[in-house]
Scaffold this motif. Structure first.
Motif, PDB file in Angstrom:
ATOM      1  N   LEU A 157       0.827  -1.211   0.000  1.00 53.59           N
ATOM      2  CA  LEU A 157       0.000   0.000   0.000  1.00 53.59           C
ATOM      3  C   LEU A 157       0.860   1.259   0.000  1.00 53.59           C
ATOM      4  CD1 LEU A 157      -2.745  -1.103   2.543  1.00 53.59           C
ATOM      5  CD2 LEU A 157      -3.077  -0.732   0.103  1.00 53.59           C
ATOM      6  N   LEU A 158       1.946   1.251   0.760  1.00 57.39           N
ATOM      7  CA  LEU A 158       2.817   2.425   0.803  1.00 57.39           C
ATOM      8  C   LEU A 158       3.489   2.671  -0.543  1.00 57.39           C
ATOM      9  CD1 LEU A 158       4.482   2.035   4.327  1.00 57.39           C
ATOM     10  CD2 LEU A 158       2.588   3.544   3.680  1.00 57.39           C
ATOM     11  N   ARG A 159       3.866   1.616  -1.218  1.00 59.54           N
ATOM     12  CA  ARG A 159       4.446   1.782  -2.570  1.00 59.54           C
ATOM     13  C   ARG A 159       3.424   2.418  -3.510  1.00 59.54           C
ATOM     14  NH1 ARG A 159       9.304  -0.796  -3.351  1.00 59.54           N
ATOM     15  NH2 ARG A 159       9.825  -2.519  -1.934  1.00 59.54           N
ATOM     16  N   GLN A 160       2.178   1.954  -3.421  1.00 62.82           N
ATOM     17  CA  GLN A 160       1.127   2.536  -4.255  1.00 62.82           C
ATOM     18  C   GLN A 160       0.935   4.010  -3.902  1.00 62.82           C
ATOM     19  OE1 GLN A 160      -2.659   0.518  -4.026  1.00 62.82           O
ATOM     20  NE2 GLN A 160      -3.765   2.188  -5.038  1.00 62.82           N
ATOM     21  N   GLY A 161       0.978   4.320  -2.609  1.00 61.94           N
ATOM     22  CA  GLY A 161       0.820   5.712  -2.197  1.00 61.94           C
ATOM     23  C   GLY A 161       1.889   6.601  -2.784  1.00 61.94           C
ATOM     24  N   LEU A 162       3.120   6.151  -2.760  1.00 63.21           N
ATOM     25  CA  LEU A 162       4.208   6.950  -3.336  1.00 63.21           C
ATOM     26  C   LEU A 162       3.973   7.184  -4.824  1.00 63.21           C
ATOM     27  CD1 LEU A 162       7.384   5.479  -1.595  1.00 63.21           C
ATOM     28  CD2 LEU A 162       6.205   7.625  -1.082  1.00 63.21           C
ATOM     29  N   ARG A 163       3.498   6.160  -5.526  1.00 65.51           N
ATOM     30  CA  ARG A 163       3.233   6.323  -6.964  1.00 65.51           C
ATOM     31  C   ARG A 163       2.148   7.366  -7.216  1.00 65.51           C
ATOM     32  NH1 ARG A 163       3.664   0.583  -6.892  1.00 65.51           N
ATOM     33  NH2 ARG A 163       1.374   0.389  -6.925  1.00 65.51           N
ATOM     34  N   GLU A 164       1.191   7.463  -6.280  1.00 62.82           N
ATOM     35  CA  GLU A 164       0.058   8.372  -6.470  1.00 62.82           C
ATOM     36  C   GLU A 164       0.237   9.707  -5.754  1.00 62.82           C
ATOM     37  OE1 GLU A 164      -3.761   6.565  -5.925  1.00 62.82           O
ATOM     38  OE2 GLU A 164      -3.099   4.633  -6.731  1.00 62.82           O
ATOM     39  N   GLY A 165       1.393   9.918  -5.145  1.00 66.09           N
ATOM     40  CA  GLY A 165       1.682  11.210  -4.539  1.00 66.09           C
ATOM     41  C   GLY A 165       1.325  11.345  -3.076  1.00 66.09           C
ATOM     42  N   TYR A 166       1.019  10.242  -2.396  1.00 66.38           N
ATOM     43  CA  TYR A 166       0.680  10.270  -0.973  1.00 66.38           C
ATOM     44  C   TYR A 166       1.859   9.768  -0.155  1.00 66.38           C
ATOM     45  CZ  TYR A 166      -4.205  10.613  -2.489  1.00 66.38           C
ATOM     46  OH  TYR A 166      -5.386  11.011  -3.072  1.00 66.38           O
ATOM     47  N   SER A 167       2.144  10.446   0.951  1.00 67.44           N
ATOM     48  CA  SER A 167       3.151   9.926   1.874  1.00 67.44           C
ATOM     49  C   SER A 167       2.979  10.558   3.245  1.00 67.44           C
ATOM     50  CB  SER A 167       4.568  10.189   1.362  1.00 67.44           C
ATOM     51  OG  SER A 167       4.955  11.524   1.606  1.00 67.44           O
ATOM     52  N   SER A 168       3.551   9.891   4.241  1.00 71.09           N
ATOM     53  CA  SER A 168       3.711  10.505   5.544  1.00 71.09           C
ATOM     54  C   SER A 168       4.956  11.375   5.512  1.00 71.09           C
ATOM     55  CB  SER A 168       3.859   9.421   6.617  1.00 71.09           C
ATOM     56  OG  SER A 168       2.638   8.754   6.821  1.00 71.09           O
ATOM     57  N   PRO A 169       5.071  12.358   6.410  1.00 71.03           N
ATOM     58  CA  PRO A 169       6.243  13.235   6.396  1.00 71.03           C
ATOM     59  C   PRO A 169       7.485  12.538   6.950  1.00 71.03           C
ATOM     60  CG  PRO A 169       4.745  13.883   8.138  1.00 71.03           C
ATOM     61  CD  PRO A 169       4.049  12.818   7.367  1.00 71.03           C
ATOM     62  N   LYS A 170       8.627  13.010   6.519  1.00 69.14           N
ATOM     63  CA  LYS A 170       9.902  12.400   6.903  1.00 69.14           C
ATOM     64  C   LYS A 170      10.068  12.335   8.422  1.00 69.14           C
ATOM     65  CE  LYS A 170      12.492  13.887   2.762  1.00 69.14           C
ATOM     66  NZ  LYS A 170      12.716  12.558   2.159  1.00 69.14           N
ATOM     67  N   VAL A 171       9.644  13.371   9.144  1.00 69.29           N
ATOM     68  CA  VAL A 171       9.858  13.392  10.585  1.00 69.29           C
ATOM     69  C   VAL A 171       9.151  12.218  11.261  1.00 69.29           C
ATOM     70  CG1 VAL A 171       7.904  14.960  11.040  1.00 69.29           C
ATOM     71  CG2 VAL A 171       9.813  14.843  12.648  1.00 69.29           C
ATOM     72  N   ILE A 172       7.995  11.830  10.751  1.00 70.01           N
ATOM     73  CA  ILE A 172       7.261  10.705  11.315  1.00 70.01           C
ATOM     74  C   ILE A 172       7.900   9.388  10.891  1.00 70.01           C
ATOM     75  CG2 ILE A 172       5.035   9.519  11.377  1.00 70.01           C
ATOM     76  CD1 ILE A 172       5.199  12.175  12.952  1.00 70.01           C
TER      77      ILE A 172
END
Length: 599
Positions: A181-196
């Motif tokens: 799911l996280l890989r898909q999110g990155l492809r679609e422009g979604y992510s959590s912030p680096k600090v988290i």
């Protein structure tokens, strides 16, 4: 704060609305009622609750629902998420087809209002695509939700031990699905912030450094004496769960972190501003523009400052509240000496509050609450207090999770207010009364929304003050700073997610406006970044309950009864704030109509 099945669902692909694990026990005086024939509304709710337990078995375990497969986990694949959402849409369509005029019984009207709002809020939050950026350092992170689940996993028989092992063996698949799911999110422009992401990597490192016999994942073995089960379960932790945690950790560090967003706020994700508005409503059950969230927070801070200054002078010799907060946070005379001292302080507050409940409540519970320290990896991350309800069969007690880490740097100021928030008159009281509201469908007694539940718990801190339960001026200062801290996080939550507030600005503001330690402040700021929209719900709900109480006092005058008001608020279970207002206003109108007239 409460650990709810909603927290499981947000952590596990964000596939359901706000659901909470409640339980009953002790002494209540709710009026029982039995549905002799099922109305269409009850039939829909029965099916929804059964489907919820089947498709989200973590909820079934936490709520001890009959027929729950305690060996299963939610299907957190894209297909599993789609199936649940399709079912939500089907149920919502069924509810819309029921004429409002056919809901003759109040219980059906309450049930329809609660379930429909639950489904509408859940559907509204889909704009966030939470499942695609589920790296979270707070209770909505799977590393917290799955270890919390382990603490309540049923054991004690061959069947339950087999189920516990089966569920443990399913955890690696769940974690691997999260990576997909996280890989898909990155492809679609979604992510959590680096600090988290960095914070989660740190938490995972601490988990992996813990021997399997002491791992929070292994909590079921602490409640079962079978040596073969203990050995087999610890082997699963060592040979299957820990390698999956390591795979996830390496994915975060090598792939996800370099691609994660720098911006803290959800507004940096696609449809981020719409997402923020949706999650404020999802958690609080009312719509509130982000600017109003921000301004309400500041208004409350200013009002609380006036109440706190006299106490600050007496405690610290200064009316500079930022300086007084710092002194209360850091001066050793306000701190504990040992972890045992922290627990004893909370236990004394619990005992005092439990004994005082008849003075302000007709509906109440006397079931004892067990205090347990957080696992170290969560305590170090600044975890606050938390309540976990027991199963219906009473096989384990209700639990108050307490952060006892680093006691010599932990101020005594906040312990009592946190205890009253989590136990009496707060979450424990509210949940027990909800569980015994037999006139209501079990779904109403089970579902939880933060606007009502967390709003009540914050209001309960004030009730504790009105009942003179705080043991001294330091503790009253802590209570007022608790309310101020809940106000400050309205400013910070909306500031981070809609106004570009920086981490340092948020950290400074919360440090100045609370009696939290630096570790707790860091944990709180990370919480707001990880979990947008949840933190404002406390003060939103608290203010609504206070408005309703003031309205009842004004209308009823000398006939106003605080016990009766509290029973009206709590007696139907977790309703939404708009529905609560409707029901309480009806009660006020009825009570004023029958009150004796004095001429």
């Amino acid at each position: 704060m409460h650990r709810s099945a909603t927290d499981f669902s947000i952590a596990m692909a964000g596939v359901c609305g706000l659901i909470f694990s409640s339980v009953a026990g002790g002494e209540t005086r709710a009026t029982p009622a039995v549905h002799e024939t099922r109305s269409p509304m009850v039939a829909i709710a029965d099916d929804y609750l059964a489907t919820l337990a089947r498709m989200q078995p973590e909820f079934g375990t936490s709520e001890d629902l009959p027929g729950t497969d305690h060996g299963a986990l939610i299907d957190n694949t894209e297909a599993g998420i789609a199936r649940w959402r399709a079912y939500e849409d089907q149920v919502l369509a069924q509810l819309k087809a029921i004429p409002a005029a056919s809901l003759h019984e109040e219980s059906d009207r309450v049930l329809a209002g609660v379930l429909r709002d639950e489904l509408e809020r859940s559907a509204g939050a889909r704009v966030c695509r939470l499942e695609l950026w589920g790296v979270a350092s707070y209770v909505n992170g799977w590393q917290a939700s799955l270890t919390d689940l382990a603490r309540v996993q049923p054991v004690g028989s061959d069947v339950l031990r087999a189920a516990a092992l089966q569920r443990a063996k399913g955890i690696p698949r769940f974690i691997d699905n999260e990576i997909v799911l996280l890989r898909q999110g990155l492809r679609e422009g979604y992510s959590s912030p680096k600090v988290i992401v960095r914070e989660v990597i740190k938490q995972l490192d601490e988990l992996l450094a813990t021997p399997p016999a002491q791992s929070p994942f292994g909590a079921p073995t602490e409640r079962d004496t079978d040596p073969q089960f203990r050995a087999a379960y610890q082997a699963v932790v060592r040979d299957e769960i820990n390698p999956a945690v390591r795979r996830y950790r390496e994915f975060l560090s090598q792939t996800y972190l370099p691609a994660a967003r720098e911006a803290l706020g959800v507004s940096a994700n696609p449809n981020g501003r719409a997402c923020y508005d949706a999650v404020v409503r999802q958690f609080s059950t009312v719509s509130m523009p982000s600017d109003q969230v921000y301004e309400t927070g500041w208004q409350q801070i200013r009002a609380l400052d006036e109440q706190m200054r006299p106490l600050a002078v007496r405690l610290t010799g200064t009316d500079d509240l930022a300086r007084a907060m710092h002194m209360v946070n850091t001066d050793s005379r306000f701190a504990f000496r040992t972890e045992a001292d922290v627990i004893a302080y909370a236990q004394a507050a619990q005992d005092r509050a439990s004994a005082a409940m008849p003075r302000a409540f007709g509906l109440r519970t006397t079931l004892p609450v067990q205090i347990q320290p957080y696992p170290e990896f969560r305590a170090r991350a600044g975890a606050p207090g938390q309540y976990q309800a027991p199963p219906e069969d009473g096989s384990r007690p209700p639990i108050h999770l307490l952060n006892t880490w680093d006691p010599t740097h932990k101020s005594r100021a906040s312990i009592e207010s946190t205890t009253f928030h989590e136990t009496w008159p707060g979450h424990h009281q509210q949940i027990m009364v909800a569980r015994e509201a037999k006139a209501q469908h079990r779904l109403v007694r089970t579902l939880f929304n933060s606007g009502f539940g967390e709003g009540w718990a914050l209001y309960a801190e004030r009730v504790a003050d009105e009942m003179e339960l705080y043991s001294g001026e330091l503790d009253r200062f802590g209570y007022l700073s608790s309310a101020k801290f809940r106000s400050a996080r309205m400013v910070i939550d909306s500031g981070i997610h809609t106004r570009g507030m920086s981490y340092d600005e948020a950290f400074k503001l919360l440090t100045e406006q609370s009696t939290l330690s630096p570790a707790q402040v860091r944990g709180e700021v990370n919480r707001y970044i990880s979990w947008p929209g949840q933190a404002p719900s406390y003060m939103i709900g608290n203010l609504e309950i206070l408005r309703l109480r003031d309205a009842a006092k004004e209308k009823l005058g000398a006939q106003f009864d605080l016990r009766a008001f509290h029973d009206q608020v709590l007696g139907r279970g977790s309703v939404t704030l708009p529905l609560l207002r409707e029901l309480v206003e009806e009660w006020i109108a009825t009570a004023s109509a029958v009150a004796p007239q004095i001429h």
